[in-house]
Design a protein around this motif. Structure first.
Motif, short mmCIF file in Angstrom:
data_model
loop_
_atom_site.label_atom_id
_atom_site.label_comp_id
_atom_site.label_asym_id
_atom_site.label_seq_id
_atom_site.Cartn_x
_atom_site.Cartn_y
_atom_site.Cartn_z
N UNK A 179 -29.38 17.94 -14.44
CA UNK A 179 -29.66 17.01 -13.34
C UNK A 179 -28.41 16.22 -13.00
N UNK A 180 -27.67 15.82 -14.03
CA UNK A 180 -26.47 15.04 -13.82
C UNK A 180 -25.39 15.81 -13.09
N UNK A 181 -25.18 17.06 -13.48
CA UNK A 181 -24.12 17.85 -12.85
C UNK A 181 -24.50 18.21 -11.41
N UNK A 182 -25.79 18.43 -11.15
CA UNK A 182 -26.22 18.72 -9.78
C UNK A 182 -26.04 17.49 -8.89
N UNK A 183 -26.13 16.30 -9.47
CA UNK A 183 -25.92 15.08 -8.70
C UNK A 183 -24.46 14.96 -8.25
N UNK A 184 -23.57 15.64 -8.96
CA UNK A 184 -22.14 15.61 -8.62
C UNK A 184 -21.68 16.94 -8.02
N UNK A 185 -22.62 17.76 -7.59
CA UNK A 185 -22.30 19.11 -7.10
C UNK A 185 -21.22 19.11 -6.02
N UNK A 186 -21.27 18.14 -5.11
CA UNK A 186 -20.35 18.12 -3.97
C UNK A 186 -18.91 17.81 -4.39
N UNK A 187 -18.73 17.35 -5.61
CA UNK A 187 -17.38 17.00 -6.08
C UNK A 187 -16.61 18.21 -6.59
N UNK A 188 -17.30 19.35 -6.71
CA UNK A 188 -16.67 20.53 -7.27
C UNK A 188 -16.69 21.69 -6.29
N UNK A 189 -15.72 22.59 -6.46
CA UNK A 189 -15.78 23.84 -5.70
C UNK A 189 -16.91 24.68 -6.28
N UNK A 190 -17.27 25.73 -5.57
CA UNK A 190 -18.34 26.62 -6.06
C UNK A 190 -17.97 27.18 -7.44
N UNK A 191 -16.70 27.57 -7.58
CA UNK A 191 -16.26 28.14 -8.85
C UNK A 191 -16.31 27.13 -9.98
N UNK A 192 -15.91 25.90 -9.71
CA UNK A 192 -15.91 24.85 -10.73
C UNK A 192 -17.34 24.51 -11.16
N UNK A 193 -18.22 24.43 -10.19
CA UNK A 193 -19.62 24.12 -10.50
C UNK A 193 -20.25 25.23 -11.34
N UNK A 194 -19.95 26.46 -10.98
CA UNK A 194 -20.46 27.60 -11.74
C UNK A 194 -19.91 27.60 -13.17
N UNK A 195 -18.65 27.18 -13.31
CA UNK A 195 -18.03 27.11 -14.63
C UNK A 195 -18.74 26.09 -15.51
N UNK A 196 -19.09 24.94 -14.96
CA UNK A 196 -19.86 23.95 -15.71
C UNK A 196 -21.18 24.54 -16.22
N UNK A 197 -21.87 25.25 -15.33
CA UNK A 197 -23.16 25.83 -15.71
C UNK A 197 -23.00 26.84 -16.83
N UNK A 198 -21.94 27.63 -16.76
CA UNK A 198 -21.69 28.62 -17.81
C UNK A 198 -21.35 27.94 -19.13
N UNK A 199 -20.61 26.86 -19.08
CA UNK A 199 -20.28 26.12 -20.29
C UNK A 199 -21.54 25.58 -20.96
N UNK A 200 -22.44 25.01 -20.15
CA UNK A 200 -23.70 24.49 -20.70
C UNK A 200 -24.50 25.62 -21.34
N UNK A 201 -24.52 26.76 -20.66
CA UNK A 201 -25.32 27.89 -21.15
C UNK A 201 -24.80 28.41 -22.49
N UNK A 202 -23.48 28.54 -22.60
CA UNK A 202 -22.90 29.10 -23.81
C UNK A 202 -23.09 28.19 -25.01
N UNK A 203 -22.84 26.91 -24.84
CA UNK A 203 -23.01 26.01 -25.97
C UNK A 203 -24.49 25.86 -26.32
N UNK A 204 -25.36 25.96 -25.31
CA UNK A 204 -26.79 25.89 -25.57
C UNK A 204 -27.31 27.04 -26.39
N UNK A 205 -26.59 28.17 -26.35
CA UNK A 205 -27.00 29.34 -27.11
C UNK A 205 -26.82 29.13 -28.61
N UNK A 206 -25.98 28.18 -29.00
CA UNK A 206 -25.80 27.92 -30.43
C UNK A 206 -27.12 27.46 -31.05
#
Length: 224
Positions: A179-206
């Motif tokens: 929710x927090x990162x989506x609130x700041x979505x406009x501050x990032x390029x599409x690639x940067x926003x996607x990178x954040x989501x991938x980071x969350x996903x990978x660490x969440x897999x631990x």
């Protein structure tokens, strides 16, 4: 491989514990590499990512040695296939750790100040789940000595439940983080926003894999 194979004569769990220690060395680097990333120290991020990659490779080689040493027809206190599944899950945690580290090297990202507490809490909760699963693996020799019963087995069952609770708590933090990162979505390029989501996903897999690992160990002991 001979050294690994000899360990099976002592306990079917010793090689698995040996491999888990290698995985733990990878996971231990998650805190410093995250701190370096959040402070914008990309040189340290690169250095730690290389360390994690080397450690993951060592864990992978250890896994292969165990697989080769775990011969078909060998008498074991637990099912051979289930032991291999457990080792594969452990190895998956090292893989996700390496993936997370590699993603951190792609591009420096500015983390909104309001997002940092949840990101750190999410990281720490995932590591807490892993450490709890690691403790279960450490206790397996005691279970073997007690024939998988008694107070030791009951305590491990409680530990497995604790891992599940930690994984659920990590999920709740992740929801707030998203929710927090989506609130700041406009501050990032599409690639940067996607990178954040991938980071969350990978660490969440631990935490996800730690819970699966704990449950697989419990089912293995129950279906001995």
């Amino acid at each position: 491989m001979r050294t690994i194979a000899k360990l099976f004569g002592r306990s079917p769990f010793v090689p698995m514990q040996t491999h888990m220690e290698k995985v733990a060395e990878c996971v231990a680097r998650v805190i410093p590499i995250t701190e370096a990333f959040l402070s914008g120290d990309m040189d340290t991020v690169e250095k730690l990512a290389k360390e994690i990659s080397k450690l993951e490779h060592v864990a992978d080689e250890t896994k292969h040695d165990i697989q080769n040493g775990l011969r078909k027809g060998m008498f074991l206190a637990v099912d051979r296939g289930k032991l291999l599944q457990i080792i594969s899950l452990q190895d998956g945690i090292a893989d996700k750790t390496e993936n997370f580290a590699t993603l951190l090297t792609i591009k420096a990202l500015k983390c909104p100040d309001g997002l940092k507490p949840n990101l750190i809490a999410f990281r720490d909760k995932n590591l807490e789940a892993f450490n709890a699963a690691h403790e279960i693996v450490k206790r397996l020799d005691e279970l073997l000595e007690s024939s998988f019963g008694g107070a030791e087995a009951q305590q491990v069952a409680q530990m497995v439940h604790h891992v599940a609770v930690l994984e659920h708590e990590a999920d709740l933090i992740q929801r707030d983080l998203l929710k927090g990162i989506f609130a700041h979505e406009q501050e990032y390029t599409h690639g940067e926003f996607y990178l954040w989501l991938r980071l969350f996903r990978q660490i969440g897999e631990i935490a996800n894999l730690s819970e699966t690992l704990a449950n697989r160990i419990r089912s293995t002991l129950e279906l001995k």
